[in-house]
Design a protein around this motif. Structure first.
Motif, PDB file in Angstrom:
ATOM      1  N   LEU A 103     -56.837  21.051-141.302  1.00  0.00           N
ATOM      2  CA  LEU A 103     -55.889  19.981-141.597  1.00  0.00           C
ATOM      3  C   LEU A 103     -56.560  18.677-141.216  1.00  0.00           C
ATOM      4  N   CYS A 104     -56.687  17.785-142.181  1.00  0.00           N
ATOM      5  CA  CYS A 104     -57.282  16.474-141.918  1.00  0.00           C
ATOM      6  C   CYS A 104     -56.220  15.414-142.110  1.00  0.00           C
ATOM      7  N   GLY A 105     -55.926  14.684-141.056  1.00  0.00           N
ATOM      8  CA  GLY A 105     -54.928  13.625-141.149  1.00  0.00           C
ATOM      9  C   GLY A 105     -53.523  14.185-141.173  1.00  0.00           C
ATOM     10  N   GLY A 106     -52.557  13.305-141.256  1.00  0.00           N
ATOM     11  CA  GLY A 106     -51.165  13.729-141.381  1.00  0.00           C
ATOM     12  C   GLY A 106     -50.509  14.142-140.084  1.00  0.00           C
ATOM     13  N   GLY A 107     -50.217  13.185-139.209  1.00  0.00           N
ATOM     14  CA  GLY A 107     -49.595  13.490-137.917  1.00  0.00           C
ATOM     15  C   GLY A 107     -48.255  14.173-138.031  1.00  0.00           C
ATOM     16  N   VAL A 147     -63.605  12.492-130.355  1.00  0.00           N
ATOM     17  CA  VAL A 147     -63.364  11.232-129.660  1.00  0.00           C
ATOM     18  C   VAL A 147     -64.526  10.309-129.990  1.00  0.00           C
ATOM     19  N   ASN A 148     -64.197   9.187-130.620  1.00  0.00           N
ATOM     20  CA  ASN A 148     -65.196   8.190-130.984  1.00  0.00           C
ATOM     21  C   ASN A 148     -65.213   7.087-129.930  1.00  0.00           C
ATOM     22  N   PRO A 149     -66.389   6.547-129.630  1.00  0.00           N
ATOM     23  CA  PRO A 149     -66.473   5.494-128.609  1.00  0.00           C
ATOM     24  C   PRO A 149     -66.043   4.130-129.142  1.00  0.00           C
ATOM     25  N   ILE A 150     -64.847   4.109-129.739  1.00  0.00           N
ATOM     26  CA  ILE A 150     -64.300   2.867-130.283  1.00  0.00           C
ATOM     27  C   ILE A 150     -62.824   2.810-129.885  1.00  0.00           C
ATOM     28  N   LEU A 151     -62.370   1.695-129.373  1.00  0.00           N
ATOM     29  CA  LEU A 151     -60.963   1.516-129.069  1.00  0.00           C
ATOM     30  C   LEU A 151     -60.359   0.633-130.153  1.00  0.00           C
ATOM     31  N   VAL A 152     -59.337   1.158-130.838  1.00  0.00           N
ATOM     32  CA  VAL A 152     -58.738   0.406-131.937  1.00  0.00           C
ATOM     33  C   VAL A 152     -57.397  -0.220-131.567  1.00  0.00           C
ATOM     34  N   GLY A 153     -56.832   0.163-130.435  1.00  0.00           N
ATOM     35  CA  GLY A 153     -55.598  -0.470-129.986  1.00  0.00           C
ATOM     36  C   GLY A 153     -54.325   0.197-130.461  1.00  0.00           C
ATOM     37  N   GLU A 154     -54.321   0.696-131.687  1.00  0.00           N
ATOM     38  CA  GLU A 154     -53.150   1.391-132.204  1.00  0.00           C
ATOM     39  C   GLU A 154     -53.584   2.274-133.359  1.00  0.00           C
ATOM     40  N   GLY A 155     -52.684   3.139-133.773  1.00  0.00           N
ATOM     41  CA  GLY A 155     -53.014   4.039-134.881  1.00  0.00           C
ATOM     42  C   GLY A 155     -51.904   5.039-135.109  1.00  0.00           C
ATOM     43  N   ILE A 156     -52.221   6.074-135.842  1.00  0.00           N
ATOM     44  CA  ILE A 156     -51.250   7.123-136.168  1.00  0.00           C
ATOM     45  C   ILE A 156     -51.262   8.160-135.059  1.00  0.00           C
ATOM     46  N   SER A 157     -50.086   8.535-134.596  1.00  0.00           N
ATOM     47  CA  SER A 157     -49.973   9.540-133.555  1.00  0.00           C
ATOM     48  C   SER A 157     -50.508  10.881-134.060  1.00  0.00           C
ATOM     49  N   LEU A 158     -51.189  11.607-133.202  1.00  0.00           N
ATOM     50  CA  LEU A 158     -51.797  12.884-133.561  1.00  0.00           C
ATOM     51  C   LEU A 158     -50.782  13.866-134.134  1.00  0.00           C
TER      52      LEU A 158
END
Length: 130
Positions: free
Chosen positions: A65-69, A88-99
């Protein structure tokens, strides 16, 4: 309605009905998309849980399953996810789609594998113990 990760590829030039990954059969779960299914990409618009239950009985190998929380959360509630692979990517984006979308599960996980890549990405694989 589930947010559809597949649609994100359209922003990058993909077209409906085209596979995102060559050589892998795709099942796209969406109530809003319209395209004709083919041998590589199948559009599923109803009875998502029933379809996935049947697919797990019929298919050998892994189903990813790719995407789609929201979809992932629904599958988790119905014990249809066996393993969780997190990157886990070494980038902080601040917000996003819940897992898991709006669901807030409490999970008992067993670490199966963990790998760190030279670019800083860490991929961990867990079995889910219901």
């Amino acid at each position: 309605m589930y947010q559809n990760f597949y649609e994100f590829g359209f922003k990058l030039g993909a077209k409906p009905g085209e596979p995102g990954y060559k050589g892998i059969k795709h099942y796209i779960f969406s109530n809003s998309m319209q395209f004709v299914s083919n041998d590589e990409v199948v559009l599923i618009q109803e009875d998502t849980l029933g379809f996935i239950e049947d697919l797990k009985k019929q298919e050998e190998g892994k189903i990813w399953l790719c995407g789609g929380g929201e979809l992932a959360g629904s599958l988790l509630e119905n014990k249809l996810i066996d393993q969780l692979v997190l990157k886990v990517n070494p980038i902080l984006v601040g917000e996003g789609i819940s897992l898991f979308g709006s669901r807030k599960p409490s999970l008992n996980l067993g670490l199966v594998d963990s790998k760190q890549y030279s670019n800083g990405v860490i991929k961990s694989t867990y079995d889910i113990h219901y």
